[in-house]
Design an enzyme around this catalytic site. Sequence first.
Site, PDB file in Angstrom:
ATOM      1  CG  HIS A  91      -2.015   0.997   1.127  1.00 37.87           C
ATOM      2  ND1 HIS A  91      -1.815   2.338   1.349  1.00 37.87           N
ATOM      3  CD2 HIS A  91      -3.331   0.860   0.785  1.00 37.87           C
ATOM      4  CE1 HIS A  91      -2.960   2.979   1.157  1.00 37.87           C
ATOM      5  NE2 HIS A  91      -3.893   2.107   0.819  1.00 37.87           N
ATOM      6  CD  GLU A 139      -5.442   2.311  -2.993  1.00 40.33           C
ATOM      7  OE1 GLU A 139      -6.622   2.179  -2.678  1.00 40.33           O
ATOM      8  OE2 GLU A 139      -4.543   2.492  -2.152  1.00 40.33           O
TER       9      GLU A 139
HETATM   10  O1  G3P Z   1      -6.656   1.455   0.410  1.00 42.07           O
HETATM   11  C1  G3P Z   1      -7.658   2.316  -0.025  1.00 42.07           C
HETATM   12  C2  G3P Z   1      -7.288   3.719   0.134  1.00 42.07           C
HETATM   13  O2  G3P Z   1      -5.948   4.024   0.016  1.00 42.07           O
HETATM   14  C3  G3P Z   1      -8.162   4.661  -0.607  1.00 42.07           C
HETATM   15  O3  G3P Z   1      -8.438   5.661   0.297  1.00 42.07           O
HETATM   16  O4  G3P Z   1      -9.838   7.350   1.333  1.00 42.07           O
HETATM   17  O5  G3P Z   1      -9.215   7.545  -1.053  1.00 42.07           O
HETATM   18  O6  G3P Z   1     -10.839   5.795  -0.349  1.00 42.07           O
HETATM   19  P1  G3P Z   1      -9.658   6.640   0.032  1.00 42.07           P
END
Ligand code: G3P
Length: 221
Positions: A91, A139
């Site tokens: 992550h 991400e």
């Molecule tokens: O692991 C999921 C996360 O990093 C996404 O965060 O708050 O943008 O949904 P968020």
Amino acid sequence: MKPVVFLNFKSYPQAAGKEGLELAQTALDVAEEHDVELYIAPQLVDTSMFCYSGIPVFAQHCDPVIGNGGTGKISMETLTKLHVKGLLINHSEYPQGVEEILFLVSEARRRGLKSCVCIPDEKLLEALRNSAPDFLAVEPPELIGGNISVSSAKPELLSSVFGFVAVNMRSTRGICGAGIKSAEDVRKAKALGAAGVLVASGYVLADNPRRALEDLVSGFG
Ligand code: G3P
């Protein structure tokens, strides 16, 4: 195959302990009603409690610990014993090196655990080509926790990664996260080839988490 949702509770105090368990149970109810595959990544200190409560858990992190000398580390042997379903790996808030990622994916498979490798961009794709994690999650860190979703802000990145996965990593499901807050965000992600989404703030910090999740999963319909 059902769409998949990962809910990452990060270190949000609102999702710790008993409150976290209630949030997880609410999410499981929604997932069952809407036929969604759901995994919860509770805070690491809550991992065993969630597992013993029958929640389908992905550990937020795992260290490549072997043998003694693991103070403060999270070992895969322990996570296996707790019956987690799988591991989040790399992550962007807990980055790991390539060798470590590859080791964790193959060791997880050997132990019957699923793996979800997070990547911020396309740089790691070639290195991961033959590793076959169950999920590859795109991400971009700059969008995490914000109100502009990855599926709105980076459609080219998503279609490029999901295209690579479809051709070169055929047993892996491509998913995405960062700023996913609405059914429209999910709809766009799905249209770009996502098999599911990773969500944190859009669920944990919502005024009405159940309604927020119901809205999100309606985007898969
Ligand atoms: O692991 C999921 C996360 O990093 C996404 O965060 O708050 O943008 O949904 P968020």
